[in-house]
Design an enzyme around this catalytic site. Structure first.
Site, mmCIF file in Angstrom:
data_model
loop_
_atom_site.group_PDB
_atom_site.id
_atom_site.type_symbol
_atom_site.label_atom_id
_atom_site.label_comp_id
_atom_site.label_asym_id
_atom_site.label_seq_id
_atom_site.Cartn_x
_atom_site.Cartn_y
_atom_site.Cartn_z
ATOM 1 N N LYS A 50 -7.614 -9.538 4.175
ATOM 2 C CA LYS A 50 -7.957 -8.219 3.638
ATOM 3 C C LYS A 50 -8.054 -8.268 2.113
ATOM 4 C CE LYS A 50 -5.598 -5.122 1.943
ATOM 5 N NZ LYS A 50 -4.537 -4.230 1.510
ATOM 6 N N ASP A 59 -7.799 -2.391 6.151
ATOM 7 C CA ASP A 59 -6.448 -1.960 5.824
ATOM 8 C C ASP A 59 -6.047 -0.876 6.827
ATOM 9 O OD1 ASP A 59 -7.877 0.252 5.129
ATOM 10 O OD2 ASP A 59 -7.542 0.077 2.979
#
Ligand code: SF4
Length: 220
Positions: free
Chosen positions: A128, A147
Site C-alpha cells: 500500500k 487502505d
C-alpha cells in the site's frame, strides 16, 4: 440486486469512477511532504492506523531535527519517539523510520527507489505504501493502494466479495475490474469519499452521489 455479470460490474465500476472524477477532480494526498519522496515515504509509514492530520502535526518537527535521510538514519530512537509520540504505534514507527532511513542511505544512495519491489524492501513499507509513494511522488502507477477506506468501499460496492478478505486480494479484484488508465486517482478519491460520505460507522447513503450504483445503499 440480481446477479451481476462481469461486464455489468465493469460498467458499474466505470460509472462510479466517472462520478468520482466529477466530484473529486483534483483529489490530492493529504500528507504534507514538500514534494520530497523520502519525506512522503516516512509520512505514509507514520500514517498507518492514524490520521493524516495527526501525521502532519509531527512531521515539521521531525524534518527540522532531521532534514536529510542521513540525519534520520543516525537518530536516537528515543528522540524520534519524543517527536512522534502523539501518533499511534509511535514506538514501532520510530524504529521503522530510522531503519528505513538507514536502508535508503546504505542501499539506495539516499534516494527513494522508483520500483515497487525495491520500495517494499524498506522496513515498514508494504504494498500500500509503495503504491502511494510511486503514484504520488513519481507519477508511476503500478497498482491501487488499498487502505482501510478503499477496502471498505470496494466491499460495500460489492466489487470485492467475502473471499477478497485482505487488502492484497481486494487490490487484485480492483486491478482486474478497472483498466490500468483508471487506477491512478482511485486511492485519493476513495479516501476522501470514505471520510466524507461512505464513513465506516455511519455511511451517509441518503446524500451519497453514487447511491444508485451501490448495492449496499441504505443497507449498511
Ligand atoms: S450508498 Fe452508502 S454504502 Fe454505498 S457507497 Fe454510498 S455511502 Fe457507501
Amino acid at each position: 440486486m440480481p446477479r451481476e455479470t462481469m461486464k455489468d460490474k465493469r460498467e458499474r465500476a466505470l460509472a462510479v469512477a466517472e462520478r468520482m472524477n466529477e466530484h473529486y477532480p483534483a483529489a490530492e494526498c493529504a500528507l504534507v511532504y514538500g514534494g520530497n519522496p523520502f519525506r512522503l515515504t516516512i509520512a505514509v509509514l507514520l500514517s498507518a492506523q492514524t490520521t493524516d492530520k495527526g501525521v502532519n502535526k509531527v512531521t515539521p518537527a521531525l524534518w527540522e531535527r532531521y532534514p536529510t535521510p542521513a540525519d534520520l538514519a543516525s537518530a536516537d530512537v528515543r528522540d524520534v519517539e519524543d517527536i512522534i509520540r502523539t501518533i499511534g504505534f509511535y514506538h514501532t514507527k520510530a524504529a521503522n523510520v530510522i531503519r528505513c532511513a538507514q536502508m535508503v542511505v546504505a542501499d539506495y544512495g539516499g534516494e527513494i527507489p522508483r520500483d515497487i519491489d525495491e520500495l517494499q524492501k524498506l522496513p515498514g513499507v508494504g504494498r500500500k505504501t509503495a503504491n502511494v509513494v510511486l503514484n504520488e511522488a513519481f507519477g508511476i502507477v503500478e497498482g491501487i493502494a488499498v487502505d482501510t477506506h478503499v477496502f471498505r468501499i470496494a466491499h460495500r460496492l460489492k466489487f470485492a466479495g467475502p473471499s477478497a478478505d485482505t487488502p492484497a486480494k481486494t487490490e487484485d479484484v480492483l486491478l482486474k475490474l478497472y483498466p490500468r488508465s483508471w487506477w491512478g486517482p482511485i486511492n485519493h478519491q476513495w479516501v476522501l469519499f470514505g471520510r466524507e460520505t461512505c464513513i465506516a460507522r455511519h455511511p451517509k447513503c441518503e446524500t451519497c452521489f453514487i447511491c444508485d450504483l451501490c448495492p449496499s445503499c441504505g443497507k449498511v
